[in-house]
Design an enzyme around this catalytic site. Structure first.
Site, PDB file in Angstrom:
ATOM      1  N   ASP A  31      51.677  15.988  74.529  1.00 17.79           N
ATOM      2  CA  ASP A  31      52.764  15.975  73.536  1.00 17.79           C
ATOM      3  C   ASP A  31      53.937  16.758  74.139  1.00 17.79           C
ATOM      4  O   ASP A  31      53.716  17.783  74.784  1.00 17.79           O
ATOM      5  CB  ASP A  31      52.281  16.661  72.248  1.00 17.79           C
ATOM      6  CG  ASP A  31      53.138  16.307  71.034  1.00 17.79           C
ATOM      7  OD1 ASP A  31      52.584  15.773  70.048  1.00 17.79           O
ATOM      8  OD2 ASP A  31      54.359  16.569  71.061  1.00 17.79           O
ATOM      9  N   GLY A  36      56.458  17.221  67.596  1.00 19.08           N
ATOM     10  CA  GLY A  36      55.152  17.814  67.274  1.00 19.08           C
ATOM     11  C   GLY A  36      55.253  19.324  67.159  1.00 19.08           C
ATOM     12  O   GLY A  36      56.295  19.915  67.458  1.00 19.08           O
ATOM     13  N   TYR A 140      63.519   1.647  64.551  1.00 20.86           N
ATOM     14  CA  TYR A 140      62.178   2.243  64.646  1.00 20.86           C
ATOM     15  C   TYR A 140      61.107   1.144  64.582  1.00 20.86           C
ATOM     16  O   TYR A 140      60.254   1.032  65.476  1.00 20.86           O
ATOM     17  CB  TYR A 140      61.977   3.264  63.511  1.00 20.86           C
ATOM     18  CG  TYR A 140      60.531   3.622  63.291  1.00 20.86           C
ATOM     19  CD1 TYR A 140      59.784   4.234  64.309  1.00 20.86           C
ATOM     20  CD2 TYR A 140      59.894   3.325  62.091  1.00 20.86           C
ATOM     21  CE1 TYR A 140      58.445   4.538  64.112  1.00 20.86           C
ATOM     22  CE2 TYR A 140      58.563   3.630  61.901  1.00 20.86           C
ATOM     23  CZ  TYR A 140      57.840   4.223  62.905  1.00 20.86           C
ATOM     24  OH  TYR A 140      56.511   4.504  62.720  1.00 20.86           O
ATOM     25  N   ARG A 220      55.135   1.944  46.708  1.00 19.80           N
ATOM     26  CA  ARG A 220      54.572   2.076  48.050  1.00 19.80           C
ATOM     27  C   ARG A 220      53.058   2.215  47.982  1.00 19.80           C
ATOM     28  O   ARG A 220      52.491   2.622  46.967  1.00 19.80           O
ATOM     29  CB  ARG A 220      55.132   3.322  48.761  1.00 19.80           C
ATOM     30  CG  ARG A 220      56.614   3.252  49.088  1.00 19.80           C
ATOM     31  CD  ARG A 220      56.899   2.236  50.182  1.00 19.80           C
ATOM     32  NE  ARG A 220      58.307   2.143  50.512  1.00 19.80           N
ATOM     33  CZ  ARG A 220      59.172   1.320  49.917  1.00 19.80           C
ATOM     34  NH1 ARG A 220      58.789   0.541  48.936  1.00 19.80           N
ATOM     35  NH2 ARG A 220      60.431   1.283  50.298  1.00 19.80           N
TER      36      ARG A 220
HETATM   37  N1  UFG Z   1      62.215   8.405  48.176  1.00 22.37           N
HETATM   38  C1  UFG Z   1      63.010   8.955  47.192  1.00 22.37           C
HETATM   39  N2  UFG Z   1      63.534  10.208  47.405  1.00 22.37           N
HETATM   40  C2  UFG Z   1      63.304  10.924  48.545  1.00 22.37           C
HETATM   41  C3  UFG Z   1      62.473  10.350  49.547  1.00 22.37           C
HETATM   42  C4  UFG Z   1      61.960   9.085  49.330  1.00 22.37           C
HETATM   43  O1  UFG Z   1      63.268   8.354  46.158  1.00 22.37           O
HETATM   44  O2  UFG Z   1      63.821  12.035  48.673  1.00 22.37           O
HETATM   45  C5  UFG Z   1      61.636   7.069  47.969  1.00 22.37           C
HETATM   46  C6  UFG Z   1      62.101   6.054  49.003  1.00 22.37           C
HETATM   47  O3  UFG Z   1      63.299   5.471  48.616  1.00 22.37           O
HETATM   48  C7  UFG Z   1      60.920   5.084  48.986  1.00 22.37           C
HETATM   49  C8  UFG Z   1      59.705   5.965  48.664  1.00 22.37           C
HETATM   50  O4  UFG Z   1      60.245   7.161  48.108  1.00 22.37           O
HETATM   51  O5  UFG Z   1      61.072   4.164  47.972  1.00 22.37           O
HETATM   52  C9  UFG Z   1      58.891   6.322  49.893  1.00 22.37           C
HETATM   53  O6  UFG Z   1      59.784   6.833  50.889  1.00 22.37           O
HETATM   54  P1  UFG Z   1      59.263   7.493  52.237  1.00 22.37           P
HETATM   55  O7  UFG Z   1      60.471   7.908  52.994  1.00 22.37           O
HETATM   56  O8  UFG Z   1      58.239   8.529  51.928  1.00 22.37           O
HETATM   57  O9  UFG Z   1      58.515   6.332  52.955  1.00 22.37           O
HETATM   58  P2  UFG Z   1      59.044   4.875  53.363  1.00 22.37           P
HETATM   59  O10 UFG Z   1      58.329   3.901  52.500  1.00 22.37           O
HETATM   60  O11 UFG Z   1      60.519   4.800  53.415  1.00 22.37           O
HETATM   61  O12 UFG Z   1      58.586   4.880  54.871  1.00 22.37           O
HETATM   62  C10 UFG Z   1      57.310   4.525  55.262  1.00 22.37           C
HETATM   63  C11 UFG Z   1      56.945   5.267  56.524  1.00 22.37           C
HETATM   64  C12 UFG Z   1      57.855   4.857  57.649  1.00 22.37           C
HETATM   65  C13 UFG Z   1      57.851   3.367  57.789  1.00 22.37           C
HETATM   66  C14 UFG Z   1      58.194   2.721  56.481  1.00 22.37           C
HETATM   67  C15 UFG Z   1      58.071   1.225  56.509  1.00 22.37           C
HETATM   68  O13 UFG Z   1      57.031   6.658  56.299  1.00 22.37           O
HETATM   69  O14 UFG Z   1      57.405   5.438  58.857  1.00 22.37           O
HETATM   70  O15 UFG Z   1      57.304   3.158  55.465  1.00 22.37           O
HETATM   71  O16 UFG Z   1      59.059   0.653  55.747  1.00 22.37           O
HETATM   72  F1  UFG Z   1      58.748   2.985  58.710  1.00 22.37           F
END
Ligand code: UFG
Length: 329
Positions: A31, A36, A140, A220
């Site tokens: 790493d 990390g 990404y 999700r």
């Molecule tokens: N969200 C909020 N407020 C925040 C953070 C997130 O409302 O402060 C919402 C986002 O809009 C989303 C959900 O919470 O609807 C989940 O968001 P995350 O950022 O936790 O996760 P994502 O679904 O955006 O991302 C995940 C993985 C990524 C990957 C992606 C695929 O963490 O690595 O799914 O689309 F790329």
């Protein structure tokens, strides 16, 4: 004979290292500690360096009897990738090319690759199947898809055998509460919710409540990081058993909305979590839910911690531990 874990000081990498150690495996970690953390290094042997440094990597392969690889090392923040696509491709694809060169040179065949649901982009069907369209909406996801394609061609040429694991929303922490997720800045929902519960943020923002979902917030598929870790061990077993390359989704097949996550976190922490309604975040699909039937059938994978309570409980234990430590500094 050892397992080389690249990116073993990252979130999913370090939890997979724990699972490998629990199985009695000899684990070597590489790493560069750009993303990390030193506290997350749990293997028997650690090398600090960049995969793109061929000489460094060659030394790691020369000094150890590496039998198989689990490859996590990558940049993984969607927003950051939009601002720095060249850096993302350079690091993620470049690091993998260097790793594959070294594997070929040293005759190491089996690799499990950390992929993502981001390869699908905006899904056409829910639940998402492995052979659905892959049209990433950010660099990404595109970099991970490019690596999957590279792995396929290298496998067709007989150089390697690979299993790519497409994670949905990794969440939770090691059960003891002493290892977990830590990104700086944090962008993921559950750690942000818990930081707010701890009072480390005055409030959190919900990114949009006008989606086509029952409560208007995004849905999700949250999967416990230790369930993800187990899948890597099963994937290594399968490669050792039949050498068949393939791609697998890893999720619970259950969807929770942002509001549901926040309400569950309020219940579990017993704390207030102030929220503000904000605009949609660019590139967020309304719903992402996996079909993991293929992983269940072919890898024999069965998520153990498939309820949101357990995921948030473990993440909460970790958040308290982490901020306690950070506050003492
Ligand atoms: N969200 C909020 N407020 C925040 C953070 C997130 O409302 O402060 C919402 C986002 O809009 C989303 C959900 O919470 O609807 C989940 O968001 P995350 O950022 O936790 O996760 P994502 O679904 O955006 O991302 C995940 C993985 C990524 C990957 C992606 C695929 O963490 O690595 O799914 O689309 F790329």
């Amino acid at each position: 004979m050892a397992v080389l874990v690249t990116g073993g000081a990252g979130y999913i990498g370090s939890h997979t290292v724990m699972a490998l150690l629990e199985k009695g495996k000899d684990v070597i970690i590489v790493d560069n500690l750009v993303k990390g953390h030193e506290f997350a290094i749990k293997g028997n042997k650690f090398y600090c360096g960049d995969l793109r440094d061929g000489e460094f990597l060659d030394k790691v392969f020369k000094e150890n009897e590496i039998e198989e690889i689990v490859h996590f090392a990558a940049y993984s923040l969607v927003g950051e990738s939009m601002k720095d696509p060249i850096g993302y491709f350079n690091n993620n694809v470049g690091g993998t090319i260097s790793l594959l060169n070294c594997m070929k040179k040293h005759g190491v065949k089996n690799i499990v690759f950390s992929s993502t649901a981001a390869v699908y982009g905006e899904p056409r069907n829910i639940p998402i199947l492995e052979d659905d369209d892959t049209t990433p909406t950010n660099p990404y996801g595109e970099s991970k898809l490019a690596i999957e394609k590279l792995l396929k061609w290298a496998s067709d040429a007989g150089d390697i055998n690979y299993i790519a694991l497409r994670y949905f929303n990794a969440a939770g922490a090691y059960e003891s509460g002493t290892l977990g997720e830590y990104h700086n800045p944090e962008t993921h929902l559950i750690p942000i919710v818990l930081e707010t519960a701890l009072g480390k943020r005055d409030k959190m923002i919900i990114f949009g409540d006008d989606y086509d979902t029952p409560d208007g917030t995004c849905i999700r598929d949250y999967i416990h990081v230790m369930d993800l870790a187990t899948a890597h061990l099963l994937a290594l077993d399968k490669l050792n058993r039949d050498g068949k390359s393939g791609v697998y989704n890893l999720g619970n097949g259950l969807g929770f909305s942002v509001n549901e996550v926040i309400n569950k976190a309020k219940e579990i922490t017993g704390r207030d979590i102030p929220v503000e309604m904000g605009d949609r975040r660019v590139g967020d699909p309304a719903i992402l839910i996996a079909s993991s039937e293929k992983a269940q059938k072919e890898l024999g994978w069965e998520p153990k911690f498939n309820d949101l309570d357990k995921i948030i409980e473990d993440a909460w234990k970790w958040s308290k531990f982490l901020f306690n430590k950070l506050d003492q500094k």
